[in-house]
Design a protein around this motif. Structure first.
Motif, PDB file in Angstrom:
ATOM      1  N   LEU A   1     -45.467  18.558  19.239  1.00 38.54           N
ATOM      2  CA  LEU A   1     -44.331  17.891  19.856  1.00 38.54           C
ATOM      3  C   LEU A   1     -44.632  16.419  20.126  1.00 38.54           C
ATOM      4  CD1 LEU A   1     -41.487  18.263  20.976  1.00 38.54           C
ATOM      5  CD2 LEU A   1     -42.487  18.891  23.167  1.00 38.54           C
ATOM      6  N   ILE A   2     -45.826  16.146  20.617  1.00 37.92           N
ATOM      7  CA  ILE A   2     -46.216  14.758  20.890  1.00 37.92           C
ATOM      8  C   ILE A   2     -46.331  13.970  19.584  1.00 37.92           C
ATOM      9  CG2 ILE A   2     -48.087  13.303  21.750  1.00 37.92           C
ATOM     10  CD1 ILE A   2     -48.520  15.362  23.954  1.00 37.92           C
ATOM     11  N   SER A   3     -46.852  14.606  18.532  1.00 40.59           N
ATOM     12  CA  SER A   3     -46.946  13.933  17.228  1.00 40.59           C
ATOM     13  C   SER A   3     -45.555  13.561  16.703  1.00 40.59           C
ATOM     14  CB  SER A   3     -47.661  14.840  16.221  1.00 40.59           C
ATOM     15  OG  SER A   3     -48.983  15.106  16.622  1.00 40.59           O
ATOM     16  N   ILE A   4     -44.602  14.453  16.905  1.00 38.57           N
ATOM     17  CA  ILE A   4     -43.230  14.170  16.491  1.00 38.57           C
ATOM     18  C   ILE A   4     -42.675  12.986  17.276  1.00 38.57           C
ATOM     19  CG2 ILE A   4     -40.862  15.056  16.527  1.00 38.57           C
ATOM     20  CD1 ILE A   4     -42.020  17.809  15.863  1.00 38.57           C
ATOM     21  N   ALA A   5     -42.946  12.964  18.586  1.00 41.06           N
ATOM     22  CA  ALA A   5     -42.463  11.872  19.430  1.00 41.06           C
ATOM     23  C   ALA A   5     -43.049  10.542  18.977  1.00 41.06           C
ATOM     24  CB  ALA A   5     -42.815  12.143  20.887  1.00 41.06           C
ATOM     25  N   VAL A   6     -44.334  10.543  18.625  1.00 41.47           N
ATOM     26  CA  VAL A   6     -44.980   9.316  18.150  1.00 41.47           C
ATOM     27  C   VAL A   6     -44.355   8.869  16.832  1.00 41.47           C
ATOM     28  CG1 VAL A   6     -47.136   8.351  17.252  1.00 41.47           C
ATOM     29  CG2 VAL A   6     -47.158   9.709  19.348  1.00 41.47           C
ATOM     30  N   ALA A   7     -44.136   9.809  15.912  1.00 44.31           N
ATOM     31  CA  ALA A   7     -43.533   9.477  14.620  1.00 44.31           C
ATOM     32  C   ALA A   7     -42.143   8.884  14.810  1.00 44.31           C
ATOM     33  CB  ALA A   7     -43.465  10.722  13.737  1.00 44.31           C
TER      34      ALA A   7
END
Length: 245
Positions: free
Chosen positions: A89-95
């Motif tokens: 989820l955090i990786s998606i937010a960063v992307a």
């Protein structure tokens, strides 16, 4: 060897299915070592996967042989641990913060599904974690030229200390090559693509400092917690992701 509990075994069965699908030559001995169980336990797991889950597990006999899952078999639905889901989820937010036009069409849908899988309490914790990860401007060509991937053990220790709000003891190498021991509170992470920084309180000097993650030579968790400080404590530019480093 202690008998594993049911959740641990279910998780191991999922991982075994993935390994057998991806790896061409897994042996019972290798799998036992990787999962920290006996070969007999792995043999029982494989029998369960064959007899009760209907998986077609083939065994190549002879030297160099091994186990593998039939190539036509899918591993089923994806089951993530809470930690895995948080990281994704955090990786998606960063992307999404990076505003890259490629491969973003369905990220919002994936994000909503992940969020829906959390309880209200866990969603609040995830939102707090996301607010502590900032994306700034792309790193300069000078910085990029000297950047490299941090050691995996450093990344793991920093990741766990960041999520758990735990003090971290590090060995840090400055730009001039000098190394010093530090004790830091990892409050925020800042990405200036492709370089990550940790924004922390440095106990050596008692002031906020920013450390390049790839210059952290070693990192050890301390099991000592710290209280999270607001972005204002680190200067007005932190909330904008424009911290000068």
């Amino acid at each position: 060897m202690a008998r594993a509990d049911t959740p641990s075994r279910l998780r191991r069965l999922e991982l075994l299915a993935v390994q057998l699908k991806q790896d061409g030559h897994c042996t019972v001995k290798d799998l036992a070592q990787q999962h920290g169980v006996s070969p007999r336990t792995i043999a029982r797991d494989l029998a369960l996967m064959r007899d009760h889950q209907g998986m077609q597990i083939d065994a190549d006999r002879g030297r160099g042989g091994g186990l593998r899952l039939d190539r036509n078999w899918g591993v089923g639905r994806l089951n993530l641990t809470y930690g895995d889901a948080v990281d994704l989820l955090i990786s998606i937010a960063v992307a999404q913060q990076m505003n890259s036009p490629m491969f973003l069409a369905n990220l919002d849908s994936v994000r909503r599904q992940l969020v829906a899988s959390f309880s209200a309490e866990k969603r609040k914790k995830v939102d707090q974690l996301k607010s502590r990860i900032l994306v700034g401007m792309t790193a300069s060509t000078y910085v990029q030229a000297s950047a490299h991937a941090p050691p995996k053990r450093v990344v793991q220790a920093l990741h766990q200390a960041f999520i758990g709000q735990e003090l971290l003891e590090i060995a840090y190498q400055r730009e001039d090559g000098e190394t010093s021991k530090r004790r830091i509170e990892p409050h925020y992470l800042l990405l200036k693509y492709p370089v990550w920084y940790v924004v922390a309180v440095d106990h050596l000097r008692g002031v906020p400092r920013t450390f390049r993650c790839d210059r952290i030579m070693s990192a050890t968790r301390t099991d000592q917690s710290f209280r999270l400080q607001k972005p204002e404590a680190f200067g007005p530019d932190l909330a904008k992701g424009e911290l000068s480093v």
